[in-house]
Scaffold this motif. Structure first.
Motif, PDB file in Angstrom:
ATOM      1  N   LEU A 145     -89.870 147.583  67.452  1.00 60.22           N
ATOM      2  CA  LEU A 145     -89.302 146.331  67.959  1.00 60.22           C
ATOM      3  C   LEU A 145     -89.188 145.266  66.880  1.00 60.22           C
ATOM      4  CD1 LEU A 145     -91.469 146.420  71.169  1.00 60.22           C
ATOM      5  CD2 LEU A 145     -88.978 146.415  71.250  1.00 60.22           C
ATOM      6  N   TYR A 146     -89.592 145.589  65.662  1.00 63.94           N
ATOM      7  CA  TYR A 146     -89.593 144.599  64.592  1.00 63.94           C
ATOM      8  C   TYR A 146     -88.193 144.150  64.183  1.00 63.94           C
ATOM      9  CZ  TYR A 146     -94.616 145.260  63.581  1.00 63.94           C
ATOM     10  OH  TYR A 146     -95.988 145.307  63.646  1.00 63.94           O
ATOM     11  N   TYR A 147     -87.185 144.810  64.672  1.00 68.90           N
ATOM     12  CA  TYR A 147     -85.806 144.386  64.396  1.00 68.90           C
ATOM     13  C   TYR A 147     -85.503 143.052  65.078  1.00 68.90           C
ATOM     14  CZ  TYR A 147     -85.342 149.252  62.957  1.00 68.90           C
ATOM     15  OH  TYR A 147     -85.513 150.458  62.328  1.00 68.90           O
ATOM     16  N   ILE A 148     -86.322 142.687  66.059  1.00 68.81           N
ATOM     17  CA  ILE A 148     -86.117 141.453  66.823  1.00 68.81           C
ATOM     18  C   ILE A 148     -86.818 140.294  66.129  1.00 68.81           C
ATOM     19  CG2 ILE A 148     -86.490 140.343  69.057  1.00 68.81           C
ATOM     20  CD1 ILE A 148     -86.611 143.199  70.258  1.00 68.81           C
ATOM     21  N   GLN A 149     -86.175 139.169  66.069  1.00 64.26           N
ATOM     22  CA  GLN A 149     -86.768 137.982  65.450  1.00 64.26           C
ATOM     23  C   GLN A 149     -88.104 137.642  66.102  1.00 64.26           C
ATOM     24  OE1 GLN A 149     -84.096 134.603  65.312  1.00 64.26           O
ATOM     25  NE2 GLN A 149     -82.341 135.870  64.694  1.00 64.26           N
ATOM     26  N   GLY A 150     -89.102 137.397  65.272  1.00 62.60           N
ATOM     27  CA  GLY A 150     -90.419 137.000  65.751  1.00 62.60           C
ATOM     28  C   GLY A 150     -91.305 138.149  66.188  1.00 62.60           C
ATOM     29  N   ALA A 151     -90.776 139.374  66.261  1.00 64.63           N
ATOM     30  CA  ALA A 151     -91.550 140.503  66.791  1.00 64.63           C
ATOM     31  C   ALA A 151     -92.690 140.905  65.858  1.00 64.63           C
ATOM     32  CB  ALA A 151     -90.632 141.690  67.043  1.00 64.63           C
ATOM     33  N   GLU A 152     -92.401 141.030  64.580  1.00 63.86           N
ATOM     34  CA  GLU A 152     -93.438 141.456  63.642  1.00 63.86           C
ATOM     35  C   GLU A 152     -94.540 140.411  63.528  1.00 63.86           C
ATOM     36  OE1 GLU A 152     -94.006 143.162  59.073  1.00 63.86           O
ATOM     37  OE2 GLU A 152     -92.012 142.601  59.800  1.00 63.86           O
ATOM     38  N   GLU A 153     -94.153 139.150  63.504  1.00 63.81           N
ATOM     39  CA  GLU A 153     -95.145 138.075  63.382  1.00 63.81           C
ATOM     40  C   GLU A 153     -96.106 138.091  64.581  1.00 63.81           C
ATOM     41  OE1 GLU A 153     -91.544 137.005  61.015  1.00 63.81           O
ATOM     42  OE2 GLU A 153     -91.931 137.819  63.016  1.00 63.81           O
ATOM     43  N   TYR A 154     -95.566 138.317  65.756  1.00 64.47           N
ATOM     44  CA  TYR A 154     -96.393 138.357  66.968  1.00 64.47           C
ATOM     45  C   TYR A 154     -97.294 139.594  66.963  1.00 64.47           C
ATOM     46  CZ  TYR A 154     -97.448 138.655  72.023  1.00 64.47           C
ATOM     47  OH  TYR A 154     -98.071 138.745  73.244  1.00 64.47           O
TER      48      TYR A 154
END
Length: 554
Positions: A145-154
């Motif tokens: 899901l890291y392709y989505i903005q903010g996903a990796e940070e969360y």
């Protein structure tokens, strides 16, 4: 991918087969838990799923049945007879994308329902994706899901303050605009995103059910899904039963009354069950059986392409596998053609790279054929590298170590062959350790092994499905190996919408990992299985196990 199976149980099952003969081969029976008289397909899932929650899956022993219980915004539709497919709308009737391909707006179909009758809404997708990303969920595939903005940070946050963690969740750029509209903003243009949302980490979850019962996915009585079938029985370590889901959006296309999934952990026993009529499809097959059926041109035997690589992992945190020369020596000292011709026997190709054949490079060429091989088998060079590597580690000789594999006869035979090759070609002693599949996964994640059998079936048809597994932040790396230059090339490939730039970066990344050799490629898979001749409609995409939803028993 199997778990250990006792000899006594195998003997009991074989005795049962002898007593039952060839009866029960037409699949005609009442679907368990339902009132539909019809034809039920019988298959073997081999291993007990650790979970059937979309956010918590770890392997094909879970994803194969789950793909028949759930469906995402899109799905793969058969296109041709050899596993070809096209991506079409499923829960999403249509979608729009921005000019820069970084924002997608999905429009859900009218009247969608969960298997329990609840309305399915865009909020269920937003909830499911954010649930998978929640650090407390510990989802192995959250990185998809890291392709989505903010996903990796969360997902990567170590934040303990609930309010601050919620603030990070709110920044994840997936939003239900209303009951039928889902907006997703991506970090970078992603050419395979529409295929990616058909992957199981992107499946919806019934928000109301999850909030009322966190363990809903562990019991058939509380299980709620949105796919072509619904779960009606789960006898742990024995089997699963599914019946047709009357709330499925394309229920008229589903001809089966249900699917019964056995959990027989020995592929030889499962093959005998198929022969006796107790299974309608047998996969995977014993290697010897594959060779025999292939030679006989058996009418119920099929071999189709599979976008997947069979390899061994090295624990690069453990001496002497900390030394690249030692790893290279081991990789160069086995005879892959002997394995593919005498053990697997299904037309597999020896692998001298990470990415399998089956994805397109620029100018319509295959990525693997453009990249070529990165090393070769060379026993003399392997002996030289091993001596040099051990000396650098302050060792006089190679210590005894173990190959760990999950219990499947094929894995055992391959491990035994490699054990003998390393003994004969390098003069080293190797032990063998077979464990249950879930134990293998758990120990793999903890780096509790020396050398370990692994395999990777693609999650989508693009080289990135193999490549981003070995980044420093990936939860699937499981080698202890990290490379800043590798990470940089993967990031470059992900950030570009230019196909040439993407492919060049991934070729460079593959060159880096193959020079460091934290893994030892062995062969590129094919998918060999048997299917009763009275069954049609089984779909075999190259990145999935056989899909049964359109099957029909004549």
């Amino acid at each position: 991918m199997k778990k250990s199976f006792s000899i006594m149980l195998s003997l009991v099952l074989l005795l049962m087969l002898a007593l039952t003969g060839c009866g029960g081969g037409n699949g005609e029976k009442k679907a368990a838990g339902g009132n539909t008289e019809g034809k039920v397909m019988r298959v073997n899932n081999s291993s007990e799923p650790g979970s059937l929650h979309p956010a918590k899956l770890q392997g094909t022993h879970e994803s194969w049945p789950l793909r028949h219980l759930f469906v995402g915004l899109t799905m793969k539709e058969p296109k041709g007879d050899n596993g070809e497919f096209e991506v079409v709308g499923a829960m999403a009737e249509k979608w729009d994308s921005s000019e820069d391909k970084k924002t997608y707006t999905f429009h859900l179909r009218n009247g969608l329902k969960w298997s329990n009758g609840d309305p399915l809404t865009a909020e269920d997708f937003e909830f499911a994706w954010k649930y998978a990303l929640n650090p407390n969920t510990a989802s192995d595939y959250a990185y998809q899901l890291y392709y989505i903005q903010g996903a990796e940070e969360y997902n990567s946050s170590k934040e303990k303050d609930p309010a601050k963690l919620k603030a990070l969740e709110d920044k994840v750029a997936v939003k239900a605009k209303d009951e039928k509209t889902l907006e997703v903003r991506l970090v970078n243009p992603t050419p395979y995103f529409l295929e990616l949302v058909s992957f199981y980490t992107y499946y919806p979850v019934n928000k109301k059910v999850q909030e009322q019962n966190k363990d809903w996915a562990n019991d058939a009585k509380t299980f709620v899904s949105n796919g072509p079938f619904k779960l009606t029985e789960w006898k742990h370590k024995e089997g699963l039963k599914m019946v047709k889901n009357e709330n499925y959006f394309q229920k008229d296309r589903i001809k089966l009354a249900g699917i019964d999934w056995a959990m027989v952990e020995d592929e030889n026993t499962a093959w005998q069950m198929y022969r006796s009529g107790q299974l309608d499809l047998s996969y995977p097959l014993p290697g010897d059986v594959v060779g025999q059926l292939k030679g006989q041109n058996a009418p119920d035997f099929k071999i189709v392409p599979e976008y997947a690589t069979y390899f061994y992992r090295f624990n690069t945190q453990k001496k002497p596998f900390t030394n690249v020369k030692v790893r290279k020596a081991l990789a160069m000292a086995i005879e892959r053609k002997t394995i593919t011709e005498n053990i697997t026997q299904g037309g597999q190709k020896p692998a001298f790279a990470l990415v399998a054949e089956g994805s397109e490079d620029t100018n319509g060429k295959d990525f693997r054929k453009v990249g070529g091989d990165y090393f070769k088998e060379d026993i003399a060079e392997a002996k030289k590298l091993l001596a040099e590597g051990l000396k650098e580690e302050g060792m006089d000789k190679m210590p005894k170590f173990n190959i760990m594999y999950n219990n499947l006869d094929l894995h055992k035979r391959i491990a035994e062959a490699i054990q003998e090759m390393w003994r004969n070609n390098l003069g080293i002693e190797v032990g063998l350790e077979n464990v249950e599949f879930q134990v293998k996964i758990d120990r793999e994640h903890k780096l509790d092994y020396d050398v370990l059998r692994a395999g990777w079936i693609a999650d989508f048809i693009d080289p990135m499905t193999f490549m981003d597994m070995f980044t420093s932040v990936s939860t699937q790396n499981d080698t202890g190996w990290k490379s800043k230059s590798y990470d940089a090339e993967i990031n470059k490939a992900k950030q570009s919408s230019d196909a040439k730039v993407r492919m060049e970066a991934m070729h460079k990344a593959e060159d880096i990992i193959m020079k460091d050799m934290p893994i030892m490629p062995i062969y590129f898979y094919t998918k060999a299985y048997t299917l009763k001749e009275n069954i049609t409609g089984v779909f075999t995409p190259p990145d999935e196990y056989p899909e049964l939803k359109y099957a029909e028993i004549k």
